[in-house]
Design a protein around this motif. Structure first.
Motif, short mmCIF file in Angstrom:
data_model
loop_
_atom_site.label_atom_id
_atom_site.label_comp_id
_atom_site.label_asym_id
_atom_site.label_seq_id
_atom_site.Cartn_x
_atom_site.Cartn_y
_atom_site.Cartn_z
N GLN A 219 0.81 -1.22 0.00
CA GLN A 219 0.00 0.00 0.00
C GLN A 219 0.84 1.27 0.00
N VAL A 220 2.15 1.14 0.03
CA VAL A 220 3.04 2.30 0.09
C VAL A 220 3.59 2.59 -1.30
N THR A 221 3.42 3.84 -1.76
CA THR A 221 3.97 4.23 -3.05
C THR A 221 5.37 4.83 -2.90
N ASP A 222 5.62 5.56 -1.81
CA ASP A 222 6.93 6.15 -1.55
C ASP A 222 7.40 5.68 -0.18
N PRO A 223 8.39 4.78 -0.12
CA PRO A 223 8.80 4.23 1.17
C PRO A 223 9.38 5.26 2.14
N LEU A 224 9.85 6.40 1.64
CA LEU A 224 10.36 7.44 2.54
C LEU A 224 9.23 8.29 3.13
N HIS A 225 8.07 8.26 2.51
CA HIS A 225 6.90 8.98 3.00
C HIS A 225 5.69 8.05 2.91
N PRO A 226 5.63 7.03 3.77
CA PRO A 226 4.61 5.99 3.63
C PRO A 226 3.20 6.48 3.97
N GLU A 227 2.23 5.95 3.23
CA GLU A 227 0.82 6.24 3.51
C GLU A 227 0.31 5.35 4.63
N VAL A 228 0.94 4.20 4.81
CA VAL A 228 0.57 3.22 5.82
C VAL A 228 1.85 2.76 6.52
N ILE A 229 1.78 2.59 7.84
CA ILE A 229 2.93 2.11 8.60
C ILE A 229 2.52 0.90 9.42
N ALA A 230 3.50 0.08 9.77
CA ALA A 230 3.27 -1.05 10.67
C ALA A 230 3.63 -0.61 12.08
N VAL A 231 2.75 -0.92 13.03
CA VAL A 231 2.95 -0.49 14.41
C VAL A 231 2.84 -1.69 15.34
N GLU A 232 3.75 -1.76 16.30
CA GLU A 232 3.67 -2.74 17.39
C GLU A 232 3.22 -1.99 18.64
N MET A 233 2.15 -2.44 19.26
CA MET A 233 1.65 -1.81 20.47
C MET A 233 1.67 -2.80 21.63
N PRO B 57 9.78 -0.76 10.63
CA PRO B 57 10.10 -0.42 9.23
C PRO B 57 10.06 -1.66 8.34
N THR B 58 9.58 -1.46 7.13
CA THR B 58 9.57 -2.56 6.16
C THR B 58 10.93 -2.61 5.47
N THR B 59 11.18 -3.67 4.75
CA THR B 59 12.44 -3.82 4.03
C THR B 59 12.61 -2.70 3.01
N ARG B 60 11.53 -2.35 2.31
CA ARG B 60 11.60 -1.26 1.33
C ARG B 60 11.96 0.07 1.98
N GLN B 61 11.43 0.33 3.17
CA GLN B 61 11.75 1.57 3.87
C GLN B 61 13.23 1.61 4.27
N ILE B 62 13.72 0.51 4.79
CA ILE B 62 15.14 0.45 5.18
C ILE B 62 16.04 0.62 3.97
N GLU B 63 15.72 -0.07 2.86
CA GLU B 63 16.53 0.06 1.65
C GLU B 63 16.49 1.48 1.09
N ALA B 64 15.32 2.12 1.12
CA ALA B 64 15.21 3.50 0.61
C ALA B 64 16.02 4.47 1.46
N GLU B 65 16.01 4.28 2.77
CA GLU B 65 16.81 5.15 3.64
C GLU B 65 18.29 4.94 3.40
N ASN B 66 18.73 3.69 3.18
CA ASN B 66 20.14 3.41 2.92
C ASN B 66 20.59 3.97 1.59
N GLU B 67 19.70 3.96 0.58
CA GLU B 67 20.06 4.50 -0.74
C GLU B 67 20.20 6.01 -0.73
N GLU B 68 19.46 6.66 0.17
CA GLU B 68 19.46 8.12 0.19
C GLU B 68 20.79 8.68 0.70
N PHE B 69 21.50 7.93 1.53
CA PHE B 69 22.74 8.44 2.12
C PHE B 69 23.95 7.89 1.44
#
Length: 100
Positions: A21-35, A88-100
């Motif tokens: 459901q996420v189109t941009d992993p750096l600005h996700p529309e949906v996040i996974a939360v542990e409560m 964080p999802t794998t796509r989010q982690i990979e996107a953050e690593n690519e940015e730096f």
């Protein structure tokens, strides 16, 4: 109130649902939360403590008050949000690593 989508049965399924459901992993529309949700009178006095994993739609504003309201609405006044964190999802982690 926080909009919580249908919760998958495993954390892996949850992360796949969020990724789908996420189109941009750096600005996700949906996040996974542990409560972590605690029950009155508290875990030290014999109450219950359990974890809930859920996808949450991102909206403007603070997330914690929305999660607290959801816990009270879904479980009742004897329960409260003890702790929470985003997963964080794998796509989010990979996107953050690519940015730096």
């Amino acid at each position: 109130m926080t909009t919580v989508l249908k919760t998958p049965t495993t954390v892996t399924e949850l992360l796949k649902l969020v990724d789908s459901q996420v189109t941009d992993p750096l600005h996700p529309e949906v996040i996974a939360v542990e409560m972590q949700i605690e029950q009155y009178p508290g875990v030290r006095e014999g109450g219950d403590l359990f974890e809930v994993y859920a996808p949450v739609i991102c909206k403007p504003g603070l997330l914690q008050p929305r999660l607290e309201d959801w816990v009270k609405t879904f479980y009742g006044d004897d329960y409260w949000l003890a702790a929470w964190r985003t997963i964080p999802t794998t796509r989010q982690i990979e996107a953050e690593n690519e940015e730096f």
